[in-house]
Design an enzyme around this catalytic site. Structure first.
Site, short mmCIF file in Angstrom:
data_model
loop_
_atom_site.label_atom_id
_atom_site.label_comp_id
_atom_site.label_asym_id
_atom_site.label_seq_id
_atom_site.Cartn_x
_atom_site.Cartn_y
_atom_site.Cartn_z
N LEU A 61 0.84 -1.20 0.00
CA LEU A 61 0.00 0.00 0.00
C LEU A 61 0.88 1.26 0.00
O LEU A 61 0.58 2.22 -0.72
CB LEU A 61 -0.91 0.00 1.24
CG LEU A 61 -1.74 1.26 1.46
CD1 LEU A 61 -2.69 1.52 0.29
CD2 LEU A 61 -2.53 1.16 2.76
N ALA A 114 3.42 -2.29 9.14
CA ALA A 114 2.81 -3.33 9.97
C ALA A 114 3.51 -4.66 9.71
O ALA A 114 4.23 -4.82 8.73
CB ALA A 114 1.31 -3.47 9.63
N TYR A 173 -2.74 -11.45 14.75
CA TYR A 173 -2.68 -10.26 13.89
C TYR A 173 -3.83 -9.31 14.25
O TYR A 173 -3.61 -8.12 14.48
CB TYR A 173 -2.76 -10.70 12.41
CG TYR A 173 -2.90 -9.56 11.42
CD1 TYR A 173 -1.84 -8.70 11.16
CD2 TYR A 173 -4.11 -9.35 10.74
CE1 TYR A 173 -1.98 -7.64 10.25
CE2 TYR A 173 -4.24 -8.32 9.82
CZ TYR A 173 -3.18 -7.47 9.59
OH TYR A 173 -3.32 -6.44 8.68
N1 LIG Z 1 -2.53 -6.65 3.03
C1 LIG Z 1 -3.79 -6.73 3.41
O1 LIG Z 1 -4.58 -7.51 2.86
C2 LIG Z 1 -4.32 -5.83 4.49
C3 LIG Z 1 -5.65 -6.00 4.92
C4 LIG Z 1 -6.14 -5.16 5.92
C5 LIG Z 1 -5.34 -4.18 6.46
N2 LIG Z 1 -4.05 -4.04 6.03
C6 LIG Z 1 -3.23 -3.01 6.66
O2 LIG Z 1 -2.85 -2.08 5.66
C7 LIG Z 1 -1.53 -1.59 5.93
C8 LIG Z 1 -0.63 -1.81 4.72
O3 LIG Z 1 -0.59 -3.19 4.42
P1 LIG Z 1 0.37 -3.78 3.28
O4 LIG Z 1 -0.23 -5.04 2.81
O5 LIG Z 1 0.74 -2.71 2.33
O6 LIG Z 1 1.65 -4.17 4.17
P2 LIG Z 1 3.12 -4.55 3.70
O7 LIG Z 1 3.20 -4.70 2.22
O8 LIG Z 1 3.56 -5.68 4.57
O9 LIG Z 1 3.94 -3.23 4.08
C9 LIG Z 1 4.24 -2.89 5.38
C10 LIG Z 1 5.57 -2.17 5.38
O10 LIG Z 1 5.92 -1.87 6.73
C11 LIG Z 1 7.29 -2.20 6.91
N3 LIG Z 1 7.60 -2.46 8.31
C12 LIG Z 1 7.45 -3.64 9.00
N4 LIG Z 1 7.93 -3.50 10.23
C13 LIG Z 1 8.40 -2.24 10.35
C14 LIG Z 1 9.03 -1.52 11.40
N5 LIG Z 1 9.30 -2.08 12.57
N6 LIG Z 1 9.39 -0.23 11.19
C15 LIG Z 1 9.14 0.36 9.99
N7 LIG Z 1 8.56 -0.28 8.95
C16 LIG Z 1 8.18 -1.56 9.14
C17 LIG Z 1 7.46 -3.44 6.07
O11 LIG Z 1 8.81 -3.72 5.84
P3 LIG Z 1 9.25 -5.27 5.64
O12 LIG Z 1 8.47 -5.76 4.46
O13 LIG Z 1 10.72 -5.18 5.42
O14 LIG Z 1 8.86 -5.97 6.91
C18 LIG Z 1 6.71 -3.04 4.81
O15 LIG Z 1 7.51 -2.30 3.92
C19 LIG Z 1 -1.08 -2.32 7.20
O16 LIG Z 1 -1.38 -1.52 8.32
C20 LIG Z 1 -1.95 -3.55 7.25
O17 LIG Z 1 -2.12 -4.04 8.57
C21 LIG Z 1 -3.53 -4.84 5.07
#
Ligand SMILES: NC(=O)c1ccc[n+]([C@@H]2O[C@H](COP(=O)([O-])OP(=O)(O)OC[C@H]3O[C@@H](n4cnc5c(N)ncnc54)[C@H](OP(=O)(O)O)[C@@H]3O)[C@@H](O)[C@H]2O)c1
Length: 287
Positions: free
Chosen positions: A13, A63, A128
């Protein structure tokens, strides 16, 4: 000129969001940080980094999103999804920044049987969901007028996701077994990014459910991916969640009701099948 900080800017995202913010707010300064620039698990450095940048807005999309990974590593899940969000909120307080943080349909248990409203009581079934729910609570306690955006079933060109996985499996196998007892709304990160921009423009506060409209099971979603990509000769077989025995239990029905978005902000997101078609026509090589 506003200074907007995106934390988690290299995630699925986050990348689309940074691109969208540049387009939506060309006059503003957009800063994207990820693990290379900030570790939100670290309280002191997170607060200091944020205070030194002095942003007007912080959008936290960082996250630990691997749902089964969280189940197997509860400590890390809470360190990032709950305490990490608390640290970001504390940083925001030092400079008076407005906060937007992303949350999930998995804070609900899926037993309601109809789409979840913002005011429905959370009851997460897995680590989660519990860690994300704790993160929501921290933000609400610490930051006045924070915006919490709950979304679900994300896909986009920059991350590991269900669409990419089905496309890859369809190249390798003739039969795909896909879960048919979980219902949700697949949501395109580009559509969600535009919605986040609009919510910022309108200075929205409180909780909003934001997802593409209409709902389906993973099985119907997989069939739509194959159909819209023109992939033939691959059979999709419906199975139950029990047959997969993943470490984390998922809610059976976690559709988010987005009426509040329509009523208070004047827009909704297009149907998921329309967004998926759009995505596949420009990224059919993905996966
Ligand atoms: N994906 C879904 O289907 C979904 C559904 C509902 C809600 N959400 C929410 O939407 C948001 C975005 O999701 P997404 O799928 O885009 O997630 P994502 O692709 O996993 O991206 C999260 C980013 O946060 C980074 N991160 C992890 N730990 C960290 C830390 N300690 N300090 C700084 N950065 C850190 C990750 O780095 P690394 O990759 O190196 O760990 C990654 O670049 C999140 O809040 C998630 O909970 C997602």
């Amino acid at each position: 000129m506003r200074r907007i900080l995106v934390i988690g800017a290299k995630g699925m995202l986050g990348r689309d969001l940074v691109e969208t913010l540049h387009t939506s707010f060309p006059e503003d300064e957009i800063t994207g940080w990820d693990v290379g620039e900030i570790d939100i698990q670290e309280e002191r450095s997170t607060i200091t980094r944020i205070r030194d940048l002095n942003p007007g807005w912080i959008i936290n999309v960082a996250a630990f999103t691997d749902v089964d990974g969280c189940e197997l590593n509860e400590k890390e899940a809470f360190a990032i999804n709950a305490e990490g969000v608390r640290h970001v909120a504390l940083g925001a307080v030092t400079c008076g920044a407005k906060v937007v943080t992303l949350s999930t349909d998995y804070i609900f248990d899926g037993k309601k049987g109809s789409p979840y409203l913002e005011e429905d009581s959370p009851h997460p079934l897995n680590v989660y969901g519990r860690s994300k729910w704790k993160g929501e609570q921290y933000v609400q306690e610490l930051v006045k007028d924070a915006l919490i955006i709950r979304t679900q079933w994300l896909y986009g060109k920059y991350g590991k996701n269900f669409v990419a996985s089905i496309m890859r499996q369809a190249r390798e196998k003739a039969v795909l077994s896909v879960v048919n007892d979980q219902v949700g709304s697949p949501t395109y990160t580009v559509d969600l990014s535009r919605a986040i921009s609009l919510l910022i423009e309108r200075e929205a506060r409180g909780i909003f459910h934001v997802a593409n409209s209409d709902a389906c099971t993973w099985y119907h979603y997989a069939r739509a991916i194959l159909k819209l990509s023109g992939i033939e000769g691959v059979k999709v077989v419906p199975i139950s969640s029990k047959e997969l025995a993943y470490p984390a239990v998922r809610p059976a029905y976690s559709v988010l009701n987005t009426e509040k978005l329509k009523r208070e902000m004047g827009f909704t997101l297009r149907p998921w099948a329309e967004a998926l078609k759009d995505y596949l026509s420009s990224h059919s090589e993905q996966g």
